[in-house]
Design an enzyme around this catalytic site. Structure first.
Site, PDB file in Angstrom:
ATOM      1  N   GLY A   1       0.742  -1.310   0.096  1.00 16.68           N
ATOM      2  CA  GLY A   1       0.138   0.047   0.050  1.00 16.68           C
ATOM      3  C   GLY A   1       0.891   1.284  -0.050  1.00 16.68           C
ATOM      4  O   GLY A   1       2.206   1.368  -0.596  1.00 16.68           O
ATOM      5  N   SER A   2       0.337   2.267   0.524  1.00 22.44           N
ATOM      6  CA  SER A   2       0.765   3.414   0.656  1.00 22.44           C
ATOM      7  C   SER A   2       2.081   3.491   1.478  1.00 22.44           C
ATOM      8  O   SER A   2       2.350   2.855   2.366  1.00 22.44           O
ATOM      9  CB  SER A   2      -0.142   4.745   0.907  1.00 22.44           C
ATOM     10  OG  SER A   2      -0.372   4.692   2.438  1.00 22.44           O
TER      11      SER A   2
ATOM     12  N   GLY B   1       0.679   4.239   5.078  1.00 19.05           N
ATOM     13  CA  GLY B   1       0.147   3.230   5.598  1.00 19.05           C
ATOM     14  C   GLY B   1       0.991   2.202   6.183  1.00 19.05           C
ATOM     15  O   GLY B   1       1.103   1.693   7.299  1.00 19.05           O
ATOM     16  N   GLY B   2       2.214   1.961   5.285  1.00 21.72           N
ATOM     17  CA  GLY B   2       3.169   1.052   5.591  1.00 21.72           C
ATOM     18  C   GLY B   2       4.099   1.353   6.700  1.00 21.72           C
ATOM     19  O   GLY B   2       4.440   0.687   7.767  1.00 21.72           O
TER      20      GLY B   2
ATOM     21  N   GLU C   1       5.656  -3.233   1.090  1.00 20.64           N
ATOM     22  CA  GLU C   1       5.817  -2.707   0.017  1.00 20.64           C
ATOM     23  C   GLU C   1       5.149  -1.384  -0.244  1.00 20.64           C
ATOM     24  O   GLU C   1       3.671  -1.418  -0.238  1.00 20.64           O
ATOM     25  CB  GLU C   1       5.563  -3.629  -1.179  1.00 20.64           C
ATOM     26  CG  GLU C   1       5.543  -3.183  -2.520  1.00 20.64           C
ATOM     27  CD  GLU C   1       4.939  -3.297  -3.421  1.00 20.64           C
ATOM     28  OE1 GLU C   1       4.253  -2.706  -4.431  1.00 20.64           O
ATOM     29  OE2 GLU C   1       4.698  -4.928  -3.625  1.00 20.64           O
TER      30      GLU C   1
ATOM     31  N   CYS D   1       2.097  -0.562  -8.676  1.00 23.49           N
ATOM     32  CA  CYS D   1       3.193  -0.149  -7.859  1.00 23.49           C
ATOM     33  C   CYS D   1       4.586   0.248  -8.798  1.00 23.49           C
ATOM     34  O   CYS D   1       5.521   0.752  -8.043  1.00 23.49           O
ATOM     35  CB  CYS D   1       3.463  -1.230  -6.921  1.00 23.49           C
ATOM     36  SG  CYS D   1       3.636  -2.945  -7.281  1.00 23.49           S
TER      37      CYS D   1
END
Length: 515
Positions: free
Chosen positions: A224-225, A228-229, A248, A285
């Site tokens: 994700g973003s 968020g990560g 990732e 991505c």
């Protein structure tokens, strides 16, 4: 009464079916079941796990029509893309089953004792990788199948022997539920405990936070973003017992185009770039977000060709309202940045649903600085062309880029070898995969693939989320020193009953230990 949320069709913005939102009590129950499953002898059997993975693949294919129809309504992705992604999902489950069949993923090492070794006698040491424990997986929005409920994180963790608790993505809840149904069926068919796999749906953050905090969770997989990560990684690091997070995150996937490449094949590069930027809403991505293009007339013509092709591309569907709003805000920041100018003439999209008109922008490469907004990710069908005047300007700008998933070079045989070597070194220091004369979108699920890179592309640069070596994220080494034969696992026993490749006193072999 439990809280509910709705799926949304991003093509129209209209709500779909309603789903019950999991609670923190549901998290506790799922994690407790996963902890019990981890201790179950059946989960230690490689053959049983391989059968479960193959069964899940077969079940997903059999339910393909239902899964694809639901995913199309929840994501706006076209049927052909979803069918391809479903096959990729099934294929990687089977590929991990083949890894289990081979058995050498445990990296078995046997060092024979030597009482005469100096400076001290050497003991009998046998080492292999073992499963780390229950794993939390956060499904991705942009790949509702291959990176979500039964995606690569789930497949590799289950292959490793780790129970999985998935926090399903709220952008495709019905898809996640259908996929989870088939995985649960494969778990039951293989005779594995029910806690081997769980799927929790939630639109809020509380369930995800509780899952990361759960003491029995031993690792987290996330796609994700960057925000968020990083939030998950920080939370996991703050636990009384910190755990690894394999996240990732964001990537601009820079591409360098040389003068010689433009002279030889400008139209082909423009066609490939536009397809890589605009396909599936640019929500991959590995979408190239920044392209270094020479200054001068040839570069001007190339920039206009890219812009014209993007102008002719229909507005593309974005996966959800949050992504649309984030892209709009990022594009506004880009457009307001000094020295940036739009290249196309197509009007912004205005209508129903979550769509965005593909677009190109241009800026001088000399304007790039560390932390520059020019190097911000634009998750959608947007690309920035950075125009460089000479070799030093190009190398200086590339050197200011942070960690990425990929870096690409379009060059010709007549290009300066020293320049290509310097570009390769710069990109290798910043990216997990280098692509030559091609585009980074499209990630093969193979043994050699590396889908990762230095921070902020990922939280763990030494690992991949795609390919067979992804299983290593959910394993840890244990060494048995002077252990009685009766307690050794089969992989480390003298006669090598599983017939796997092992490193015996430094040499790779499948032979038993000499008597």
């Amino acid at each position: 009464m439990s809280a509910t949320f709705n799926s949304v069709d991003p093509r129209t913005g209209l709500p779909g079916a309603s789903y019950d939102e999991a609670s923190t009590a549901d998290v506790e129950a799922a994690v407790a079941a996963a902890e019990q499953a981890f201790a179950h002898p059946a989960l230690r059997e490689r053959g049983t796990r391989a059968a479960m993975l193959r069964g899940a693949a077969a079940r997903l294919r059999a339910a393909g029509d239902e899964i694809v129809a639901t995913a199309e309504a929840e994501t706006g992705l076209p049927e052909f893309r979803l069918r391809s992604e479903l096959e990729r999902t099934a294929g990687q489950l089977e590929a991990f089953a083949a890894v289990l069949d081979a058995g050498d993923y445990v990296d078995a090492i046997l060092d024979s004792p030597d009482p005469d070794a100096t400076p001290i006698p050497r003991p009998d040491v046998r080492r292999m990788l073992v499963p780390i424990g229950p794993v939390a997986v956060f499904g991705a929005s942009n790949f509702p199948l291959a990176f979500s409920t039964a995606g690569g994180d789930t497949a590799s963790a289950l292959a490793a022997g780790c129970p999985v608790v998935v926090k399903g993505h709220p952008s495709h809840p019905g898809t996640g539920e259908l996929v989870a149904r088939e995985v649960r069926g494969a778990v039951a068919d293989a005779g594995l405990p029910e806690g081997t796999f769980a799927h929790l749906l939630a639109a809020g953050i509380e369930v995800g936070e509780a899952l990361v905090d759960a003491p029995a969770i031993a690792a987290v997989g996330f796609t994700g973003s960057t925000a968020g990560g990083r939030a998950i990684a920080d939370r996991a690091a703050a636990r009384p017992n910190p755990i690894p997070v394999y996240a990732e995150m964001g990537s601009i996937n820079p591409i360098v185009v040389t003068d010689a490449a433009l002279a030889a094949r400008a139209d082909a590069i423009a066609d490939g770039l536009v397809a890589s930027v605009a396909n599936f809403g640019g929500q991959l991505c590995t979408k190239p977000g920044v392209v270094f293009v020479p200054g001068g007339a040839a570069g001007d013509a190339f920039a206009q060709a890219v812009a014209a092709r993007l102008d002719e591309t229909e507005p593309t569907v974005l996966l959800n309202e949050r992504l649309r709003d984030a892209l709009d805000a990022a594009v506004d920041r880009l457009a307001e940045t000094e020295d940036v100018r739009p290249l196309g003439t197509a009007a912004p999209f205005s209508g129903d649903g979550y769509r965005h008109q593909p677009a190109a922008y241009e800026a001088p490469a000399a304007a790039v600085a560390t932390g520059s907004p020019l190097l911000e990710e634009h998750f959608g069908p947007v690309v920035l062309l950075l125009r460089y005047l000479d070799r030093d300007e190009l190398l200086g700008a590339v050197g200011r880029i942070e960690g990425q998933l990929t870096g690409s070079v379009h060059a010709q045989p007549e290009d300066d070898a020293e320049l290509l070597g310097l570009l390769t070194d710069l990109l290798a220091a910043r990216a997990g995969r280098l692509v030559y004369d091609g585009f980074p979108t499209g990630v093969a699920v193979t043994h050699g693939m590396h889908h990762g890179g230095p921070y902020p592309a990922t939280s763990a640069a030494g690992h991949t989320s795609v390919g067979m070596t992804a299983i290593r994220r959910f394993l840890r080494p244990v060494a048995w020193q002077n252990a009685p034969a009766a307690v050794l696992p089969p992989e480390l026993q003298d006669d090598n009953p599983l017939g796997i490749w092992r490193r015996l006193d430094g040499e790779l072999t499948r032979d038993p230990v000499p008597s």
